[in-house]
Design a protein around this motif. Structure first.
Motif, PDB file in Angstrom:
ATOM      1  N   THR A   1      -7.107  -2.164  -1.805  1.00  0.00           N
ATOM      2  CA  THR A   1      -7.146  -2.257  -3.262  1.00  0.00           C
ATOM      3  C   THR A   1      -6.218  -3.370  -3.742  1.00  0.00           C
ATOM      4  N   CYS A   2      -5.065  -3.478  -3.118  1.00  0.00           N
ATOM      5  CA  CYS A   2      -4.124  -4.558  -3.440  1.00  0.00           C
ATOM      6  C   CYS A   2      -4.788  -5.916  -3.237  1.00  0.00           C
ATOM      7  N   LEU A   3      -5.519  -6.085  -2.139  1.00  0.00           N
ATOM      8  CA  LEU A   3      -6.216  -7.335  -1.874  1.00  0.00           C
ATOM      9  C   LEU A   3      -7.204  -7.659  -2.983  1.00  0.00           C
ATOM     10  N   ALA A   4      -7.992  -6.674  -3.394  1.00  0.00           N
ATOM     11  CA  ALA A   4      -8.985  -6.890  -4.446  1.00  0.00           C
ATOM     12  C   ALA A   4      -8.317  -7.282  -5.758  1.00  0.00           C
ATOM     13  N   VAL A   5      -7.235  -6.581  -6.100  1.00  0.00           N
ATOM     14  CA  VAL A   5      -6.525  -6.869  -7.347  1.00  0.00           C
ATOM     15  C   VAL A   5      -5.928  -8.269  -7.312  1.00  0.00           C
ATOM     16  N   ARG A   6      -5.325  -8.632  -6.175  1.00  0.00           N
ATOM     17  CA  ARG A   6      -4.730  -9.968  -6.054  1.00  0.00           C
ATOM     18  C   ARG A   6      -5.784 -11.057  -6.197  1.00  0.00           C
ATOM     19  N   ARG A   7      -6.923 -10.880  -5.579  1.00  0.00           N
ATOM     20  CA  ARG A   7      -7.980 -11.902  -5.683  1.00  0.00           C
ATOM     21  C   ARG A   7      -8.492 -12.004  -7.116  1.00  0.00           C
ATOM     22  N   TRP A   8      -8.525 -10.885  -7.840  1.00  0.00           N
ATOM     23  CA  TRP A   8      -9.021 -10.928  -9.214  1.00  0.00           C
ATOM     24  C   TRP A   8      -8.058 -11.699 -10.120  1.00  0.00           C
ATOM     25  N   TYR A   9      -6.767 -11.430  -9.981  1.00  0.00           N
ATOM     26  CA  TYR A   9      -5.791 -12.027 -10.897  1.00  0.00           C
ATOM     27  C   TYR A   9      -5.200 -13.348 -10.396  1.00  0.00           C
ATOM     28  N   GLY A  10      -5.249 -13.597  -9.082  1.00  0.00           N
ATOM     29  CA  GLY A  10      -4.752 -14.858  -8.544  1.00  0.00           C
ATOM     30  C   GLY A  10      -3.245 -14.871  -8.338  1.00  0.00           C
ATOM     31  N   TRP A  11      -2.791 -15.959  -7.745  1.00  0.00           N
ATOM     32  CA  TRP A  11      -1.368 -16.077  -7.422  1.00  0.00           C
ATOM     33  C   TRP A  11      -0.500 -16.206  -8.668  1.00  0.00           C
ATOM     34  N   GLN A  12      -1.060 -16.739  -9.723  1.00  0.00           N
ATOM     35  CA  GLN A  12      -0.269 -16.949 -10.936  1.00  0.00           C
ATOM     36  C   GLN A  12       0.252 -15.644 -11.536  1.00  0.00           C
ATOM     37  N   ALA A  13      -0.327 -14.519 -11.126  1.00  0.00           N
ATOM     38  CA  ALA A  13       0.092 -13.232 -11.671  1.00  0.00           C
ATOM     39  C   ALA A  13       1.469 -12.804 -11.172  1.00  0.00           C
ATOM     40  N   GLY A  14       1.957 -13.436 -10.091  1.00  0.00           N
ATOM     41  CA  GLY A  14       3.256 -13.058  -9.555  1.00  0.00           C
ATOM     42  C   GLY A  14       3.218 -11.722  -8.845  1.00  0.00           C
ATOM     43  N   ARG A  15       4.315 -11.001  -8.897  1.00  0.00           N
ATOM     44  CA  ARG A  15       4.385  -9.694  -8.235  1.00  0.00           C
ATOM     45  C   ARG A  15       3.502  -8.693  -8.986  1.00  0.00           C
ATOM     46  N   ILE A  16       2.637  -8.000  -8.231  1.00  0.00           N
ATOM     47  CA  ILE A  16       1.709  -7.041  -8.834  1.00  0.00           C
ATOM     48  C   ILE A  16       1.993  -5.634  -8.330  1.00  0.00           C
ATOM     49  N   LEU A  17       2.088  -4.720  -9.280  1.00  0.00           N
ATOM     50  CA  LEU A  17       2.132  -3.286  -8.996  1.00  0.00           C
ATOM     51  C   LEU A  17       0.731  -2.751  -9.265  1.00  0.00           C
ATOM     52  N   ALA A  18       0.081  -2.172  -8.242  1.00  0.00           N
ATOM     53  CA  ALA A  18      -1.305  -1.705  -8.382  1.00  0.00           C
ATOM     54  C   ALA A  18      -1.387  -0.202  -8.163  1.00  0.00           C
ATOM     55  N   LEU A  19      -2.106   0.465  -9.056  1.00  0.00           N
ATOM     56  CA  LEU A  19      -2.299   1.914  -8.994  1.00  0.00           C
ATOM     57  C   LEU A  19      -3.785   2.226  -8.969  1.00  0.00           C
ATOM     58  N   ASP A  20      -4.167   3.217  -8.181  1.00  0.00           N
ATOM     59  CA  ASP A  20      -5.566   3.615  -8.085  1.00  0.00           C
ATOM     60  C   ASP A  20      -5.633   5.126  -7.911  1.00  0.00           C
ATOM     61  N   ILE A  21      -6.316   5.806  -8.834  1.00  0.00           N
ATOM     62  CA  ILE A  21      -6.464   7.257  -8.753  1.00  0.00           C
ATOM     63  C   ILE A  21      -7.876   7.591  -8.297  1.00  0.00           C
ATOM     64  N   GLY A  22      -7.994   8.185  -7.126  1.00  0.00           N
ATOM     65  CA  GLY A  22      -9.292   8.604  -6.618  1.00  0.00           C
ATOM     66  C   GLY A  22      -9.491  10.098  -6.805  1.00  0.00           C
ATOM     67  N   GLY A  23     -10.526  10.616  -6.186  1.00  0.00           N
ATOM     68  CA  GLY A  23     -10.783  12.039  -6.282  1.00  0.00           C
ATOM     69  C   GLY A  23      -9.804  12.857  -5.468  1.00  0.00           C
ATOM     70  N   GLY A  24      -9.407  12.321  -4.301  1.00  0.00           N
ATOM     71  CA  GLY A  24      -8.525  13.068  -3.414  1.00  0.00           C
ATOM     72  C   GLY A  24      -7.113  12.560  -3.339  1.00  0.00           C
ATOM     73  N   SER A  25      -6.885  11.290  -3.677  1.00  0.00           N
ATOM     74  CA  SER A  25      -5.554  10.726  -3.481  1.00  0.00           C
ATOM     75  C   SER A  25      -5.221   9.672  -4.527  1.00  0.00           C
ATOM     76  N   LEU A  26      -3.937   9.386  -4.623  1.00  0.00           N
ATOM     77  CA  LEU A  26      -3.390   8.335  -5.482  1.00  0.00           C
ATOM     78  C   LEU A  26      -2.839   7.251  -4.574  1.00  0.00           C
TER      79      LEU A  26
END
Length: 309
Positions: free
Chosen positions: A109-134
């Motif tokens: 998920t981190c990889l997908a988020v980084r590719r979407w926002y690019g390097w210019q976004a700097g440090r990224i904190l990514a959260l994803d809530i699924g059915g079974g886990s966070l």
């Protein structure tokens, strides 16, 4: 193969390009509810999963897919008879299913988020809530410095904590306190990597919460900026926790299959943002599936490079 839904996404994809979705097919199986007291996926659940994958494989083949990637998350991962179920899928559909660990989910998920926002976004904190886990991650690269997975999915908490309809107020208050305790140490670990320049929420749950708090509908397209705030989620919880599941299903942006667990999803989102000291999240349209696709494309050999004199 998720805890709630089996989702087949047909994409036109090549190394160096953004995956383009061509078609999408879903089946709501609620596999997490098909795990018995001994931790085994029931025969009914296994039969349903095997037949659904067989059907989806035929659709993919008829669609002209050159490759089929099959992966499973929390519900299949947690079952004690996973190997037996996957063996049946291999026999009927000739698919080798990759069972992702929770940390793998966070990393992809981190990889997908980084590719979407690019390097210019700097440090990224990514959260994803699924059915079974966070899943949570923090980093400046495509590979996060810290990736964490916790059994705090919206479906799981709904089954374990919210049996009344509408939910019992006292039960909601106790769940809030419990989530605060469960998230305290993981949040401290995640923050230790550094303060993020951008905080992001991905997955259906966060998109749904953003829509319920005023973000643009999905019909506006993926490039419209969408956000969700901790205050907005808190106000939303006060509203939807007084409603029945049937009433929540009538809200714009809430599907019938997600209506039972939207309260738990909102509580997890609120508690996670509170623990991390995050007031606002950008909503990323890419998540785990795109991460899996991008990782696969990265394994393609690089084409010839020419440099003009």
């Amino acid at each position: 193969m998720g805890s709630n839904t089996v989702h087949m996404l047909v994409v036109d994809a090549q190394a160096g390009g953004a995956p383009t979705a061509m078609s999408s097919t879903k089946a709501v199986l609620r596999l997490a509810e098909q795990i018995d007291d001994g931790g085994r996926m029931t025969d009914y659940g296994a039969d349903l999963l095997v037949s659904t994958i067989e059907e989806f494989t035929k659709i993919a083949t008829a669609s002209g897919c050159g490759e089929i990637m099959a992966f499973a998350t929390s519900a299949v991962r947690d079952a004690t008879n996973t190997d037996e179920v996957l063996s049946r899928i291999k026999k009927t559909s000739e698919l080798d299913v990759t069972v992702l660990s929770g940390v793998d989910e966070a990393r992809l998920t981190c990889l997908a988020v980084r590719r979407w926002y690019g390097w210019q976004a700097g440090r990224i904190l990514a959260l994803d809530i699924g059915g079974g886990s966070l899943e949570m991650s923090n980093g400046v690269d495509e590979e996060p410095e810290i990736a964490i997975s916790l059994p705090l999915g919206a479906g799981r908490l709904t089954r374990e904590w919210i049996q009344d309809d509408p939910p019992d107020r006292r039960r909601i208050a106790v769940l809030r306190d419990w989530l605060d305790a469960e998230l305290r140490a993981p949040a401290k670990e995640l923050r230790s990597a550094g303060k993020p320049h951008l905080a992001v929420g991905s997955s259906k749950t966060f998109r749904m919460l953003a829509r319920l708090t005023g973000a643009a509908p999905s019909s506006a397209g993926p490039h419209v900026q969408r956000t969700v705030t901790q205050d907005g989620i808190r106000q939303l919880i006060a509203f939807i926790s007084r409603m029945t599941t049937a009433d929540r299903a009538e809200l714009e942006g809430v599907s019938a299959d997600r209506a039972p667990q939207v309260v738990a999803g909102a509580l997890v989102a609120e508690a996670t943002m509170r623990a991390l000291g995050v007031d606002r999240l950008e909503i990323c349209p890419w998540a785990l599936r795109e991460g899996v696709i991008l990782r696969r494309l990265d394994s393609e050999p690089a084409g010839p490079m020419t440099i003009a004199p």
